[in-house]
Design a protein around this motif. Sequence first.
Motif, PDB file in Angstrom:
ATOM      1  N   SER A   1      -5.327  58.745  10.279  1.00  0.00           N
ATOM      2  CA  SER A   1      -6.099  57.633   9.419  1.00  0.00           C
ATOM      3  C   SER A   1      -6.352  56.464  10.094  1.00  0.00           C
ATOM      4  O   SER A   1      -7.130  55.572   9.912  1.00  0.00           O
ATOM      5  N   VAL A   2      -5.171  56.076  10.568  1.00  0.00           N
ATOM      6  CA  VAL A   2      -5.149  54.853  11.348  1.00  0.00           C
ATOM      7  C   VAL A   2      -6.052  54.839  12.551  1.00  0.00           C
ATOM      8  O   VAL A   2      -6.958  53.856  12.814  1.00  0.00           O
ATOM      9  N   LEU A   3      -6.020  55.840  13.386  1.00  0.00           N
ATOM     10  CA  LEU A   3      -6.945  56.119  14.448  1.00  0.00           C
ATOM     11  C   LEU A   3      -8.372  56.286  14.053  1.00  0.00           C
ATOM     12  O   LEU A   3      -9.426  55.718  14.841  1.00  0.00           O
ATOM     13  N   ASP A   4      -8.680  56.713  12.827  1.00  0.00           N
ATOM     14  CA  ASP A   4     -10.053  56.730  12.175  1.00  0.00           C
ATOM     15  C   ASP A   4     -10.673  55.301  12.283  1.00  0.00           C
ATOM     16  O   ASP A   4     -11.644  54.953  12.306  1.00  0.00           O
ATOM     17  N   TYR A   5      -9.773  54.580  11.400  1.00  0.00           N
ATOM     18  CA  TYR A   5      -9.995  52.961  11.229  1.00  0.00           C
ATOM     19  C   TYR A   5     -10.261  52.433  12.800  1.00  0.00           C
ATOM     20  O   TYR A   5     -11.209  51.707  12.710  1.00  0.00           O
ATOM     21  N   TYR A   6      -9.416  52.735  13.739  1.00  0.00           N
ATOM     22  CA  TYR A   6      -9.566  52.172  14.802  1.00  0.00           C
ATOM     23  C   TYR A   6     -10.760  52.520  15.647  1.00  0.00           C
ATOM     24  O   TYR A   6     -11.479  51.879  16.012  1.00  0.00           O
TER      25      TYR A   6
ATOM     26  N   PRO B   1     -14.308  47.245  14.490  1.00  0.00           N
ATOM     27  CA  PRO B   1     -14.863  46.750  15.521  1.00  0.00           C
ATOM     28  C   PRO B   1     -14.481  47.101  16.712  1.00  0.00           C
ATOM     29  O   PRO B   1     -13.389  47.474  16.886  1.00  0.00           O
ATOM     30  N   ALA B   2     -14.914  46.728  17.868  1.00  0.00           N
ATOM     31  CA  ALA B   2     -14.405  46.972  19.023  1.00  0.00           C
ATOM     32  C   ALA B   2     -13.109  46.601  19.720  1.00  0.00           C
ATOM     33  O   ALA B   2     -12.284  47.047  20.388  1.00  0.00           O
ATOM     34  N   CYS B   3     -12.700  45.406  19.029  1.00  0.00           N
ATOM     35  CA  CYS B   3     -11.403  44.774  19.052  1.00  0.00           C
ATOM     36  C   CYS B   3     -10.299  45.683  18.754  1.00  0.00           C
ATOM     37  O   CYS B   3      -9.012  45.533  19.142  1.00  0.00           O
TER      38      CYS B   3
ATOM     39  N   GLY C   1      -9.361  46.394  13.288  1.00  0.00           N
ATOM     40  CA  GLY C   1      -9.610  46.788  11.826  1.00  0.00           C
ATOM     41  C   GLY C   1      -8.476  47.723  11.398  1.00  0.00           C
ATOM     42  O   GLY C   1      -8.296  47.898  10.400  1.00  0.00           O
ATOM     43  N   SER C   2      -8.052  48.315  12.617  1.00  0.00           N
ATOM     44  CA  SER C   2      -6.719  49.477  11.843  1.00  0.00           C
ATOM     45  C   SER C   2      -5.445  48.449  11.935  1.00  0.00           C
ATOM     46  O   SER C   2      -4.557  49.127  11.381  1.00  0.00           O
ATOM     47  N   ARG C   3      -5.303  47.239  12.010  1.00  0.00           N
ATOM     48  CA  ARG C   3      -4.144  46.571  11.877  1.00  0.00           C
ATOM     49  C   ARG C   3      -3.740  46.517  10.450  1.00  0.00           C
ATOM     50  O   ARG C   3      -2.609  46.800   9.918  1.00  0.00           O
ATOM     51  N   ASN C   4      -4.583  46.523   9.431  1.00  0.00           N
ATOM     52  CA  ASN C   4      -4.498  46.508   8.043  1.00  0.00           C
ATOM     53  C   ASN C   4      -3.943  47.997   7.506  1.00  0.00           C
ATOM     54  O   ASN C   4      -3.083  47.840   6.814  1.00  0.00           O
ATOM     55  N   LYS C   5      -4.669  48.925   8.176  1.00  0.00           N
ATOM     56  CA  LYS C   5      -4.052  50.197   7.861  1.00  0.00           C
ATOM     57  C   LYS C   5      -2.776  50.340   8.289  1.00  0.00           C
ATOM     58  O   LYS C   5      -1.907  51.089   7.543  1.00  0.00           O
TER      59      LYS C   5
END
Length: 155
Positions: A71-76, A80-82, A85-89
Amino acid sequence: MKISDVAKQLGLNPKTIRFYEDQGLIAPKRADSESWFSAGKNRVFGQEDLSRLDFVKKARELDFSIKEIQSVLDYYDQGPACGCGSRNKVDELIERKLAEVRQLKKSLLDLEKKLIDIRENNTVIAARLAGEPSEPEGEFLIADYILPATDKREK
């Protein structure tokens, strides 16, 4: 980079890396093999693959499940390219894991208290039996030996 090099660099077993690939956590590119014994295409790991594997390794060390990591990798991947977006997850998963650890810690402390109490009860029973070598039949049942002293006193 070949799988054996990646495994050595990250301290992972090649079978583990293949498992992560099977689970869809990584997708290394394939290159035609020049070797006569190869099945056609070898995995070629780039920097992005190494970074993902390093993340997966660290997340597994924190006891995150494959599903949580995915799920984190999906958010990543979808953010955004940076990659921010996955940091919150990740923060959300860390908070959930902390709650689990705190609950487990509480459960273990409760268990420790019970075991100490049972040990104290058994010390009382042993002292009583030492004073009365011929124990009256049926006075102590096997269940009494795992009965906390506080429960024994309540009866």
